[in-house]
Design an enzyme around this catalytic site. Structure first.
Site, PDB file in Angstrom:
ATOM      1  N   GLY A   1       8.996   7.276 112.432  1.00 32.48           N
ATOM      2  CA  GLY A   1       9.096   8.608 112.467  1.00 32.48           C
ATOM      3  C   GLY A   1       8.472   9.185 111.371  1.00 32.48           C
ATOM      4  N   CYS A   2       8.270  10.467 111.119  1.00 35.99           N
ATOM      5  CA  CYS A   2       7.444  11.161 110.184  1.00 35.99           C
ATOM      6  C   CYS A   2       8.253  10.981 108.699  1.00 35.99           C
ATOM      7  CB  CYS A   2       7.335  12.656 110.401  1.00 35.99           C
ATOM      8  SG  CYS A   2       8.562  13.617 110.948  1.00 35.99           S
ATOM      9  N   HIS A   3       9.448  11.530 108.584  1.00 38.00           N
ATOM     10  CA  HIS A   3      10.178  11.299 107.582  1.00 38.00           C
ATOM     11  C   HIS A   3      10.274   9.863 107.032  1.00 38.00           C
ATOM     12  CE1 HIS A   3      11.242  15.614 107.267  1.00 38.00           C
ATOM     13  NE2 HIS A   3      11.679  15.311 108.606  1.00 38.00           N
ATOM     14  N   ALA A   4      10.327   8.867 108.176  1.00 38.61           N
ATOM     15  CA  ALA A   4      10.596   7.430 107.970  1.00 38.61           C
ATOM     16  C   ALA A   4       9.330   6.898 107.163  1.00 38.61           C
ATOM     17  CB  ALA A   4      10.987   6.821 108.991  1.00 38.61           C
ATOM     18  N   THR A   5       8.227   7.354 107.463  1.00 39.91           N
ATOM     19  CA  THR A   5       7.102   7.146 107.080  1.00 39.91           C
ATOM     20  C   THR A   5       6.917   7.120 105.542  1.00 39.91           C
ATOM     21  OG1 THR A   5       5.775   7.291 109.348  1.00 39.91           O
ATOM     22  CG2 THR A   5       4.465   7.076 107.076  1.00 39.91           C
TER      23      THR A   5
END
Length: 311
Positions: free
Chosen positions: A115-119
């Site tokens: 996921g983008c935030h997780a990255t």
């Protein structure tokens, strides 16, 4: 012979971005389903089983359904949805985690794109946990600023409507229940004992992301200074192409979240002093945070240069 690629969900934001990155490559053959048959299960099944690599750019339920339609054991899948990021049998698609992670992606038939935030969170946090600097039971907090493209077609239309609400011109905090869908992967992949307190923020610009963790140095192993934390992260990522760490003290007085828009790069910026540290991951939510990462994973799975089509 060209590698056959099928994008299931080719009309969505991530699907279109993947197509933009690989559509002109001569080593790939893109299988394109007719527009009026995108929701025809039998037609989708035919394409899903004819490809060498399938990108799933679908809601979670659609991604799960798509996997169930694949009967050809040779088909390899890169899922951009949340559906399989913590699932057994799926490899998490963040190769910079370790040499072993990159090799696992290379050999996997089922890769879950981060996921983008997780990255951003994982890029900043996982090395510190792995090196024993950040205790697994640390009560970690994080905020992440994103452009509105991360919300997909509906949010893009909302922000780009000429008659939009005046409030959309200012930052908006969301995920207010503190149960954002990226949190399970953020916890699992970093190895934290408890989920972080995470607050995402969307603002009035198209793409770009800045995710920040904040630390009390006295609670870290060895009580390092912010500069020492920076040095440790530099050492961890020293051989990586797409992920790098800026030298301590070289960052400007402000960090702009759209700085790396249009690239597949992620830069970590460490700020602070002897007592407190912040680590900010700066990248493109549609690049290293989504479609760029998916193409990078495809390149690894095919044994190609990771930067092919991404520079």
């Amino acid at each position: 012979m060209k590698t056959k690629i099928y994008i299931d969900g080719q009309a969505g934001t991530t699907g279109l971005q993947i197509y933009d990155r690989i559509g002109q490559r001569e080593d790939l053959e893109l299988l394109r389903i007719d527009e009026d048959k995108r929701h025809d299960i039998e037609e989708r099944k035919k394409f899903l089983n004819a490809a060498d690599i399938v990108f799933l750019c679908l809601p979670d339920a659609g991604a799960i359904e798509a996997v169930s339609l694949i009967e050809n054991p040779e088909v390899r899948v890169i899922d951009a949805s949340t559906a399989h990021r913590t699932a057994e049998g799926w490899t998490y698609g963040f190769p910079e985690l370790s040499r072993e992670q990159r090799e696992a992606i290379r050999n996997s038939r089922r890769v879950a794109n981060p996921g983008c935030h997780a990255t951003g969170f994982i890029a900043a946090t996982a090395p510190l946990v792995s090196m024993g600097i950040l205790p697994k039971d640390y009560p970690l907090t994080c905020y992440s600023l994103t452009g509105y493209s991360g919300g997909g077609k509906n949010m893009i239309a909302e922000y780009e409507d000429e008659n939009r609400a005046e409030a959309l011109g200012s930052p908006a905090l969301y995920g207010l229940t503190l149960k954002h869908k990226h949190i399970p992967e953020m916890q699992k992949i970093t190895g934290l004992a408890c989920p972080p307190v995470f607050m995402p923020v969307v603002d009035d610009y198209y793409k770009g992301m800045a995710g920040t963790i904040m630390l009390h140095n006295r609670l870290l192993a060895g009580k390092p200074t912010a500069e020492q934390v920076c040095e440790k992260l530099q050492e961890y990522y020293k051989d990586e192409h797409f992920v790098s760490v800026l030298p301590f003290g070289t960052n400007e007085s402000r960090i702009y979240a759209n700085t790396l828009a249009g690239t597949n790069r992620l830069k970590l910026i460490v700020c602070g002093n002897e007592e407190q540290t912040s680590v900010t991951a700066l990248f493109d939510n549609l690049g290293k945070g989504a479609s760029g990462a998916a193409v990078q994973n495809m390149n690894i799975m095919l044994g190609l240069d990771e930067g092919c089509g991404l520079e």
